[in-house]
Every structure is written in C-alpha cells, then in structure tokens.
Design a protein around this motif. Structure first.
Motif, PDB file in Angstrom:
ATOM      1  N   ASN A   1       0.848  -1.182   0.000  1.00 34.70           N
ATOM      2  CA  ASN A   1       0.000   0.000   0.000  1.00 34.70           C
ATOM      3  C   ASN A   1       0.889   1.240   0.000  1.00 34.70           C
ATOM      4  N   VAL A   2       0.497   2.263  -0.730  1.00 38.73           N
ATOM      5  CA  VAL A   2       1.241   3.514  -0.735  1.00 38.73           C
ATOM      6  C   VAL A   2       0.647   4.421   0.333  1.00 38.73           C
ATOM      7  N   HIS A   3       1.502   4.889   1.226  1.00 34.63           N
ATOM      8  CA  HIS A   3       1.042   5.689   2.362  1.00 34.63           C
ATOM      9  C   HIS A   3       1.393   7.152   2.135  1.00 34.63           C
ATOM     10  N   GLY A   4       0.644   7.992   2.766  1.00 35.96           N
ATOM     11  CA  GLY A   4       0.958   9.411   2.745  1.00 35.96           C
ATOM     12  C   GLY A   4       0.476  10.006   4.049  1.00 35.96           C
ATOM     13  N   ALA A   5       1.345  10.689   4.750  1.00 34.56           N
ATOM     14  CA  ALA A   5       0.960  11.240   6.043  1.00 34.56           C
ATOM     15  C   ALA A   5       1.855  12.429   6.347  1.00 34.56           C
ATOM     16  N   SER A   6       1.382  13.263   7.228  1.00 28.89           N
ATOM     17  CA  SER A   6       2.228  14.307   7.794  1.00 28.89           C
ATOM     18  C   SER A   6       1.945  14.343   9.287  1.00 28.89           C
TER      19      SER A   6
ATOM     20  N   PHE B   1       7.914  20.477  15.955  1.00 26.46           N
ATOM     21  CA  PHE B   1       8.512  20.179  14.648  1.00 26.46           C
ATOM     22  C   PHE B   1       7.451  19.550  13.754  1.00 26.46           C
ATOM     23  N   ASP B   2       7.699  19.586  12.457  1.00 28.86           N
ATOM     24  CA  ASP B   2       6.826  18.962  11.463  1.00 28.86           C
ATOM     25  C   ASP B   2       7.629  17.947  10.672  1.00 28.86           C
ATOM     26  N   VAL B   3       6.960  16.879  10.243  1.00 26.84           N
ATOM     27  CA  VAL B   3       7.600  15.885   9.392  1.00 26.84           C
ATOM     28  C   VAL B   3       6.572  15.397   8.380  1.00 26.84           C
ATOM     29  N   HIS B   4       7.007  15.236   7.138  1.00 25.00           N
ATOM     30  CA  HIS B   4       6.081  14.948   6.044  1.00 25.00           C
ATOM     31  C   HIS B   4       6.275  13.545   5.487  1.00 25.00           C
TER      32      HIS B   4
ATOM     33  N   THR C   1      -0.388  15.969  16.163  1.00 26.50           N
ATOM     34  CA  THR C   1      -1.393  15.848  15.119  1.00 26.50           C
ATOM     35  C   THR C   1      -0.849  15.000  13.981  1.00 26.50           C
ATOM     36  N   LEU C   2      -1.613  13.984  13.606  1.00 28.24           N
ATOM     37  CA  LEU C   2      -1.241  13.120  12.493  1.00 28.24           C
ATOM     38  C   LEU C   2      -2.310  13.225  11.413  1.00 28.24           C
TER      39      LEU C   2
END
Length: 255
Positions: free
Chosen positions: A6-11, A32-35, A69-70
């Motif tokens: 499965n292709v995932h996408g999250a931030s 901090f933020d991570v993509h 926050t996810l």
C-alpha cells in the motif's frame, strides 16, 4: 509472496509538546513537522527525552501541554507502529517469529478477530521483505539482535502504519545487520511512510537521514543533517564533548 505494498501518505506535527515525569520536565515545548516519505533521525544524549518523545507520540504518556497531530491521506492504513528498545522486551516469552509478526495484525484489527487468509498472506509477505520468512517458525530466543529487530519491523509492516517509531533499534546490532534494516526503512519511506529512528550512532547513520531532530529535553535543531550537525548544536546536545566530535568528524557519542 511479495505483493505490491500500500502507498502511504501522512504528515505529523508536534506543537509545544511538554511532558512531565515524576515532577520533572522530561520534554519542554517540542515543536517540529515531518512529512510523508521522510526518514528522520532523533539524536541526543542519554536522558534527552527520545523515548519519552516516542511514548508521547504513541499516546503511551500524557502530554501536559501542546498536541500531536497526524494527518493521513489513506484512512484505511494504520496510524502508527512502535518498535521499542530491545531491553524493554521480555525475550523469555516463548513465541515464534510468525507469532510476533501476526501481533501487528491483531493490534490493527482487534484481538477478538481471528486472522484470515489475507492476514496470513500479509504476514508472510512482510517477513519475506525483511528476510526472515525462512525463520518464521523459529523462537525469538533463537535469533540474533539484528534478526529480532527485523521481526519487529515486520510486525510494524503488518500494521500497515503510516508512521513508524524505532527506539534505539540499532543498539547492539552489527553494521551488516544495520545495513539490511536501513534498506527496509528506506523502502518504507519511499512508500510514503514517516520513519522516526532514535539513535546514538551518528557515525554510520547520519548521512542516511533526510531530516534530523536534535533533542535535549527541547529541540536544539531540526533539519537536513548537513545543516544541523554544527559545533553549536553539538555543544547544546553533548557539551564540550560534542564540539570535539564535530571537529574530529567522528560524530559518535560515547555512552
């Protein structure tokens, strides 16, 4: 045996996350933020709050202030999987490699639901991906340190999680086994997952990260390795010893 993943996408975003443990400030205003598609190293001295950070992200510790926050693109995927430190695991418990990997499916689907055909096929495929399908019937006590860590990565894969947290996953693992694990983690991030790896080893791993979070109860720096590994940041992390590490280029903390 090796179906298309499965292709995932999250931030993920942390805003002013503050955690207290036994009346002491363990984390202070961590932001901090991570993509999606990022392999982030989390570095800092012992007691810097790396494990506390992961436990807070996973919801295992209460956050006194701030929020985690996810955002997930595919809501069918799991949210988060956590690979703990080896010393926190009771290795005397008599379970097989297959048993541990299947626990990831049970975590996602609920312990009352019996695994079906797709679950068993997915577990097989994940064990194959980490190179342990031939060891699926072996007891965990029979494995090397690197093999044990790969089993836990397989368990995380079976959860189809968008975010993977690995706490000192390479501790006690030889360099050859580290390379195998890094290859698996690179594949996971290429699928759009977020991978956070807490580590003391800056020598072998620093150049493999897309981003590095330098943590010492608060964020000292966050960004690409070539921008954050400066004398100033190393001194914030490790004191005068950190400055020496930057000058001699070893980049590896003595524990």
């Amino acid at each position: 045996m090796n179906p298309a993943p499965n292709v995932h996408g999250a931030s993920m975003s942390l805003q002013d996350v503050t955690v207290e443990l036994d009346g002491h400030m363990a984390l202070s205003n961590v932001t901090f933020d991570v993509h999606a598609g990022t392999l982030m190293g989390v570095v800092g001295p012992n007691g810097a709050g790396k494990s506390t950070l992961f436990n807070a992200i996973a919801g295992l510790l209460p956050v006194r202030r701030g929020k985690v926050t996810l955002h997930r693109v595919d809501r069918r995927s799991g949210a988060l999987a956590y690979v703990p430190q080896q010393e926190s695991v009771n290795w005397r418990f008599p379970v097989t490699v297959m048993d541990v990997a299947m626990m990831g499916r049970c975590c996602k689907l609920g312990w009352c639901r019996r695994p079906g055909k797709r679950d068993r096929e997915l577990v097989d495929a994940c064990l194959y991906r980490v190179g342990l399908w031939d060891h699926r019937s072996a007891l965990m006590t029979e494995l090397s340190g690197g093999q044990k860590q790969r089993v836990f990565v397989a368990r995380a894969l079976t959860q189809e999680a968008s975010v993977l947290l690995l706490d000192e996953a390479f501790s006690g693992v030889d360099v050859g086994a580290q390379e195998g694990l890094i290859e698996v983690l690179q594949t996971m991030k290429n699928e759009g997952r977020i991978v956070l790896l807490a580590t003391h080893d800056l020598t072998n791993l620093a150049g493999r990260f897309d981003q590095v979070l330098c943590l010492n109860r608060q964020v000292c720096a966050c960004g690409p390795p070539d921008q954050v590994f400066t004398s100033e940041v190393m001194e914030k992390l490790y004191g005068a010893h950190g400055v020496r590490l930057t000058r001699d280029g070893s980049g590896s903390e003595t524990r």
